[in-house]
Motif scaffolding. Structure first.
Motif, PDB file in Angstrom:
ATOM      1  N   GLY A   1       0.738  -1.177  -0.164  1.00 13.10           N
ATOM      2  CA  GLY A   1      -0.215   0.051   0.002  1.00 13.10           C
ATOM      3  C   GLY A   1       0.812   1.120  -0.056  1.00 13.10           C
ATOM      4  O   GLY A   1       0.288   2.320   0.118  1.00 13.10           O
ATOM      5  N   GLY A   2       2.159   1.200  -0.324  1.00 11.17           N
ATOM      6  CA  GLY A   2       2.808   2.388  -0.198  1.00 11.17           C
ATOM      7  C   GLY A   2       2.521   3.316  -1.627  1.00 11.17           C
ATOM      8  O   GLY A   2       2.261   2.703  -2.570  1.00 11.17           O
ATOM      9  N   SER A   3       2.980   4.431  -1.372  1.00  5.43           N
ATOM     10  CA  SER A   3       2.433   5.239  -2.745  1.00  5.43           C
ATOM     11  C   SER A   3       3.822   5.861  -3.128  1.00  5.43           C
ATOM     12  O   SER A   3       4.762   6.190  -2.420  1.00  5.43           O
ATOM     13  CB  SER A   3       1.614   6.603  -2.015  1.00  5.43           C
ATOM     14  OG  SER A   3       1.685   7.438  -3.251  1.00  5.43           O
ATOM     15  N   PRO A   4       4.066   5.882  -4.619  1.00  6.76           N
ATOM     16  CA  PRO A   4       5.254   6.418  -5.094  1.00  6.76           C
ATOM     17  C   PRO A   4       5.450   7.981  -4.678  1.00  6.76           C
ATOM     18  O   PRO A   4       6.497   8.360  -5.005  1.00  6.76           O
ATOM     19  CB  PRO A   4       5.022   6.115  -6.474  1.00  6.76           C
ATOM     20  CG  PRO A   4       3.873   5.510  -6.787  1.00  6.76           C
ATOM     21  CD  PRO A   4       3.178   5.356  -5.426  1.00  6.76           C
ATOM     22  N   GLU A   5       4.419   8.636  -4.205  1.00  7.07           N
ATOM     23  CA  GLU A   5       4.429  10.211  -3.998  1.00  7.07           C
ATOM     24  C   GLU A   5       4.524  10.364  -2.401  1.00  7.07           C
ATOM     25  O   GLU A   5       4.612  11.499  -2.190  1.00  7.07           O
ATOM     26  CB  GLU A   5       3.016  10.721  -4.434  1.00  7.07           C
ATOM     27  CG  GLU A   5       2.821  10.630  -5.967  1.00  7.07           C
ATOM     28  CD  GLU A   5       1.352  10.991  -6.268  1.00  7.07           C
ATOM     29  OE1 GLU A   5       0.463  11.021  -5.452  1.00  7.07           O
ATOM     30  OE2 GLU A   5       1.121  10.883  -7.535  1.00  7.07           O
ATOM     31  N   ASP A   6       4.791   9.432  -1.739  1.00  3.66           N
ATOM     32  CA  ASP A   6       5.138   9.653  -0.307  1.00  3.66           C
ATOM     33  C   ASP A   6       6.364  10.040  -0.271  1.00  3.66           C
ATOM     34  O   ASP A   6       7.613   9.541  -0.768  1.00  3.66           O
ATOM     35  CB  ASP A   6       5.040   8.190   0.277  1.00  3.66           C
ATOM     36  CG  ASP A   6       5.163   7.974   1.694  1.00  3.66           C
ATOM     37  OD1 ASP A   6       4.919   9.188   2.426  1.00  3.66           O
ATOM     38  OD2 ASP A   6       5.915   7.307   2.411  1.00  3.66           O
ATOM     39  N   PRO A   7       6.552  11.284   0.447  1.00  2.00           N
ATOM     40  CA  PRO A   7       7.756  11.900   0.780  1.00  2.00           C
ATOM     41  C   PRO A   7       8.817  11.178   1.349  1.00  2.00           C
ATOM     42  O   PRO A   7      10.220  10.983   0.825  1.00  2.00           O
ATOM     43  CB  PRO A   7       7.588  12.994   1.681  1.00  2.00           C
ATOM     44  CG  PRO A   7       6.109  13.578   1.632  1.00  2.00           C
ATOM     45  CD  PRO A   7       5.507  12.116   1.204  1.00  2.00           C
TER      46      PRO A   7
END
Length: 166
Positions: A26-32
């Motif tokens: 569930g990680g997002s590529p846009e997560d800082p």
């Protein structure tokens, strides 16, 4: 010992596998935090390799810096290959410290020129939360540790040398 290309292939394979697992959970590529980790990992793999301690002209690590690779020659003179620069904690720290000293010198030079020209010059770090800086540091160190493992240098490497009778 593996060549530079093999080190890079190992690091990119691990990064790709880690990215798949990160996205699957569930990680997002846009997560800082994920972005900071990835960018620091790639910088550690390609720009701040432990092999910068090779003082030889034109090593793979130095060529990536282009003309600025000349600034890494003194680093190679300071640290013998697979010496302190190839340790698990201090090695990556020596490269960060050396880079900070280079950037600090460049900043002071730019500040002096700006003052001479009567122009204000300031520099501020991005106001990222500590978690983002921590993720970046983790990504950088992980890339360095994979390089050391590929070279056959484990965390207890120096401890074994200390315990061995001379």
């Amino acid at each position: 010992m593996p060549s530079g290309r093999v080190h890079e292939a190992i690091n990119l394979t691990v990064l790709g596998g880690g990215a798949v697992v990160y996205l699957a959970y569930g990680g997002s590529p846009e997560d800082p935090q994920g972005l900071a980790f990835t960018l620091a990992y790639l910088a550690g793999t390609f720009l701040l390799s432990p092999d910068l301690d090779l003082a030889e002209k034109g090593t793979r690590s130095q060529r990536r810096w282009g003309l600025l690779g000349l600034f890494w020659r003194p680093y190679g003179w300071l640290f013998r290959h697979r010496g302190l620069s190839h340790t698990w904690v201090l090695g990556p720290l020596t490269r960060l410290g050396y880079l900070a000293a280079l950037l600090g010198g460049l900043f002071l030079l730019a500040q002096g020129v700006a003052a001479h020209l009567g122009m204000p010059f300031t520099l501020r770090l991005p106001p990222w939360p500590p978690e983002v800086w921590g993720s970046a540091l983790l990504g950088y160190y992980l890339s360095q540790w994979l390089h050391l493992v590929a070279d056959g240098i484990w965390p207890d490497h120096d401890l074994k040398r200390l315990r061995r009778p001379r």
